[in-house]
Design an enzyme around this catalytic site. Structure first.
Site, short mmCIF file in Angstrom:
data_model
loop_
_atom_site.label_atom_id
_atom_site.label_comp_id
_atom_site.label_asym_id
_atom_site.label_seq_id
_atom_site.Cartn_x
_atom_site.Cartn_y
_atom_site.Cartn_z
N SER A 145 0.88 -1.18 0.00
CA SER A 145 0.00 0.00 0.00
C SER A 145 0.91 1.22 0.00
CB SER A 145 -0.84 0.00 1.30
OG SER A 145 -1.44 1.26 1.51
N TYR A 158 -1.55 -0.77 10.44
CA TYR A 158 -1.72 -1.12 9.02
C TYR A 158 -0.49 -0.64 8.23
CZ TYR A 158 -3.79 -1.11 4.32
OH TYR A 158 -4.05 -1.31 2.99
N1 LIG Z 1 -8.87 -0.45 -0.78
C1 LIG Z 1 -7.82 0.34 -0.73
O1 LIG Z 1 -7.95 1.59 -0.82
C2 LIG Z 1 -6.45 -0.25 -0.58
C3 LIG Z 1 -5.35 0.61 -0.66
C4 LIG Z 1 -4.08 0.07 -0.50
C5 LIG Z 1 -3.91 -1.28 -0.28
N2 LIG Z 1 -5.01 -2.10 -0.19
C6 LIG Z 1 -4.77 -3.51 0.05
O2 LIG Z 1 -5.33 -4.24 -1.01
C7 LIG Z 1 -5.71 -5.55 -0.54
C8 LIG Z 1 -7.13 -5.83 -0.93
O3 LIG Z 1 -7.94 -4.83 -0.34
P1 LIG Z 1 -9.47 -4.56 -0.74
O4 LIG Z 1 -9.68 -3.10 -0.86
O5 LIG Z 1 -9.84 -5.45 -1.87
O6 LIG Z 1 -10.15 -5.03 0.62
P2 LIG Z 1 -11.41 -6.01 0.87
O7 LIG Z 1 -11.70 -5.93 2.31
O8 LIG Z 1 -12.47 -5.71 -0.13
O9 LIG Z 1 -10.77 -7.42 0.49
C9 LIG Z 1 -9.86 -8.10 1.31
C10 LIG Z 1 -10.19 -9.56 1.23
O10 LIG Z 1 -9.24 -10.28 2.03
C11 LIG Z 1 -9.95 -11.31 2.69
N3 LIG Z 1 -9.24 -11.72 3.90
C12 LIG Z 1 -9.01 -10.98 5.01
N4 LIG Z 1 -8.39 -11.73 5.94
C13 LIG Z 1 -8.24 -12.97 5.40
C14 LIG Z 1 -7.69 -14.17 5.89
N5 LIG Z 1 -7.17 -14.26 7.12
N6 LIG Z 1 -7.68 -15.25 5.08
C15 LIG Z 1 -8.22 -15.18 3.83
N7 LIG Z 1 -8.77 -14.06 3.33
C16 LIG Z 1 -8.78 -12.97 4.11
C17 LIG Z 1 -11.29 -10.71 3.04
O11 LIG Z 1 -12.26 -11.72 3.29
C18 LIG Z 1 -11.58 -9.88 1.81
O12 LIG Z 1 -12.35 -10.60 0.86
C19 LIG Z 1 -5.45 -5.55 0.95
O13 LIG Z 1 -4.20 -6.16 1.22
C20 LIG Z 1 -5.41 -4.08 1.29
O14 LIG Z 1 -4.67 -3.83 2.45
C21 LIG Z 1 -6.27 -1.61 -0.34
#
Ligand SMILES: NC(=O)c1ccc[n+]([C@@H]2O[C@H](COP(=O)([O-])OP(=O)(O)OC[C@H]3O[C@@H](n4cnc5c(N)ncnc54)[C@H](O)[C@@H]3O)[C@@H](O)[C@H]2O)c1
Length: 259
Positions: A145, A158
């Site tokens: 991120s 985070y």
């Molecule tokens: N959304 C943003 O703005 C953003 C920005 C930077 C980084 N990210 C990163 O991108 C990635 C995806 O984020 P997103 O926005 O799609 O979030 P999201 O919450 O929509 O998706 C995350 C997924 O990970 C799964 N998950 C969580 N813990 C788990 C576990 N222990 N075992 C298996 N699955 C698990 C959840 O069930 C969920 O479906 C993450 O690593 C997040 O930190 C997101």
């Protein structure tokens, strides 16, 4: 011009596949010709995520918790049983944890965030790397991120976890020296998503919603990113077009961290 970022026949495993970025990515990888394995702990949402994938993706959905080593080993074994290989691994599952200053942050949540975001990524690397090293080819992309590049108030844990993902990425890339295995990460910025909304709301509890203009004022692109725009970079890193790219952290943030 033909689309050069093709993934025809490659087997791509994506964790966090039921989330917004994971779902966008499995669809793009399938569109580019990959066979897809979708992993998440949320079984129902996983089924929804894979529902409209093309038949050519031969989609396999596996419910697993990335923090459980037995479950990680098991999903890797299941992929090998079905497809005999892992060509692309998008190590993407993650959680944001609480939104609170360090002085008020619970140790329990601290441990949970590190467990999913760091231990989960580590276990994925630990169990997929041997498969790729044995076949002397493969591409791993971790999700960090922009919070892994700069500090982020009220989501310090985070941010720390995502700094760790960048460290794991670079170190794993070095451990793949002189092999055909590449390891990179993507650093998404503010993506239009549930996770971003949760963080913004957590920073302004009980207040009126923050206007969009205010949210995007420090983003040179002057808009939020879309999950599909993260998926595009993942597809590039997964492809042979990125054959000389390893140990990199690709920022996908509309310029937010450029200065
Ligand atoms: N959304 C943003 O703005 C953003 C920005 C930077 C980084 N990210 C990163 O991108 C990635 C995806 O984020 P997103 O926005 O799609 O979030 P999201 O919450 O929509 O998706 C995350 C997924 O990970 C799964 N998950 C969580 N813990 C788990 C576990 N222990 N075992 C298996 N699955 C698990 C959840 O069930 C969920 O479906 C993450 O690593 C997040 O930190 C997101």
């Amino acid at each position: 011009m033909p689309d050069r970022i093709r993934l025809d026949g490659k087997v791509a495993v994506v964790t966090g596949a039921a989330g917004i970025i994971g779902t966008a990515t499995i669809h793009l990888l399938a569109e580019r010709g990959a066979r897809v394995v979708a992993v998440d702990r949320r079984e129902q949402d996983l089924q929804t995520a894979i529902k409209d994938l093309p038949a050519s993706a031969q989609a396999l959905a596996i419910t697993a918790d990335v923090t459980r080593e037995d479950e990680v080993a098991e999903y890797v074994r299941a992929v090998l049983d079905k497809f005999g290989t892992v060509d692309v691994f998008y190590n993407n599952a993650g959680i944001e944890g609480d939104v609170a200053p360090i002085t008020k942050y619970s140790l329990e949540t601290f441990r949970r965030v590190l467990d999913v975001n760091v231990v989960g990524v580590f276990l994925g690397l630990k169990h997929v790397l041997p498969v790729m090293l044995k076949q002397n080819k493969g591409s791993i992309i971790n999700t960090a991120s922009i919070a892994g590049r700069i500090g982020s108030p009220q989501v310090a844990v985070y941010s720390a976890s995502k700094h760790a993902v960048i460290g794991l990425t670079k170190s794993a890339a070095l451990e793949c020296t002189a092999t055909g295995v590449r390891v990179n990460c993507v650093c998404p910025g503010l993506i239009d998503s549930r996770m971003l909304s949760a963080i913004i709301e957590g920073r302004n509890p009980g207040n009126a919603p923050v206007p969009n203009d205010k949210i995007v004022e420090r983003i040179p692109a002057r808009r939020l990113g879309q999950a599909s725009e993260v998926a595009s970079v993942v597809a590039f890193l997964a492809s042979d077009e990125a054959s000389y790219v390893s140990g990199s952290a690709y920022t996908v943030d509309g310029g937010r961290t450029a200065s």
